[in-house]
Design a protein around this motif. Structure first.
Motif, PDB file in Angstrom:
ATOM      1  N   LEU A 130      -6.544  -2.942  -6.825  1.00  0.00           N
ATOM      2  CA  LEU A 130      -6.014  -2.871  -5.463  1.00  0.00           C
ATOM      3  C   LEU A 130      -6.347  -4.112  -4.656  1.00  0.00           C
ATOM      4  O   LEU A 130      -7.520  -4.435  -4.442  1.00  0.00           O
ATOM      5  N   VAL A 185      -5.256   2.312   1.989  1.00  0.00           N
ATOM      6  CA  VAL A 185      -5.023   2.988   0.696  1.00  0.00           C
ATOM      7  C   VAL A 185      -6.307   3.665   0.238  1.00  0.00           C
ATOM      8  O   VAL A 185      -6.299   4.841  -0.161  1.00  0.00           O
ATOM      9  N   GLY A 232      -5.039  -2.469   1.769  1.00  0.00           N
ATOM     10  CA  GLY A 232      -5.891  -1.826   0.777  1.00  0.00           C
ATOM     11  C   GLY A 232      -6.950  -0.917   1.375  1.00  0.00           C
ATOM     12  O   GLY A 232      -7.313   0.103   0.782  1.00  0.00           O
ATOM     13  N   GLY A 238       0.781  -1.221   0.000  1.00  0.00           N
ATOM     14  CA  GLY A 238       0.000   0.000   0.000  1.00  0.00           C
ATOM     15  C   GLY A 238       0.817   1.278   0.000  1.00  0.00           C
ATOM     16  O   GLY A 238       0.470   2.255  -0.667  1.00  0.00           O
ATOM     17  N   THR A 264       0.954  -1.272   4.401  1.00  0.00           N
ATOM     18  CA  THR A 264      -0.296  -0.518   4.394  1.00  0.00           C
ATOM     19  C   THR A 264      -1.308  -1.323   3.589  1.00  0.00           C
ATOM     20  O   THR A 264      -1.086  -1.585   2.409  1.00  0.00           O
TER      21      THR A 264
END
Length: 173
Positions: A99, A111, A108, A82, A106
């Motif tokens: 994604l 994000v 999804g 991410g 990080t």
């Protein structure tokens, strides 16, 4: 249409023809020029191309998706987590993001949250790829701005590319 080939002589004396990747991409784009996305892709190539960011930590799936998208004429950038996805969004300016939800560093969900907070990212359509099929995860991803959630086990890479094309057609054309 003729493809450029490079001839390569192997150690055992066999000769193989290697197809030039750019020529193959051009051939595939010409074959599919009836498709609105690819027909209009020529205009976007001048403006930086129809760029797709593939944020997926599974190297095998990431490579397959990237290769299939490139064969369809898209410009593709990859991210393995991410944090890298967010960085590459700023540098690459994708028209769509594939994604994965479960990534190291990080995830999804984070994000999506950060994309929603930044005006320059908030309008980018996101297709979520996940192994999580629970309704709660799907609702959460959509609430954070995902356009669609695709459970990896239910979609082939070819079907995912078709969803990318459909989404781009709906959003931009």
């Amino acid at each position: 249409m003729c493809l450029k080939t490079n001839t390569m002589k192997e150690e055992n004396g066999e000769t193989k023809k290697i197809i030039n990747e750019d020529a193959l991409i051009s051939k595939r784009a010409a074959e599919h020029s009836e498709n609105g996305v690819l027909r209009d892709n020529a205009k976007h190539q001048k403006e930086g191309g129809l760029r797709i960011l593939v944020a997926e930590d599974d190297k095998f799936l990431r490579n397959i998706l990237s290769s299939k998208l490139k064969l369809e004429g898209f410009e593709v950038e990859e991210a393995i987590d991410g944090r890298e996805a967010l960085k590459k969004m700023s540098e690459f300016a994708p028209k769509l993001v594939l994604l994965d939800l479960m990534m190291p560093d990080t995830d999804g969900f984070e994000v999506l949250k950060r994309m929603h907070e930044k005006e320059e990212f908030s309008k980018i359509p996101v297709l979520v790829l996940t192994n999580l099929g629970q309704d709660e995860d799907v609702r959460r991803a959509k609430a954070l701005g995902a356009r669609e959630c695709l459970v990896k086990a239910y979609f082939t890479p070819t079907e995912i590319v078709a969803r990318v094309q459909k989404t781009l057609q709906e959003v931009y054309f």
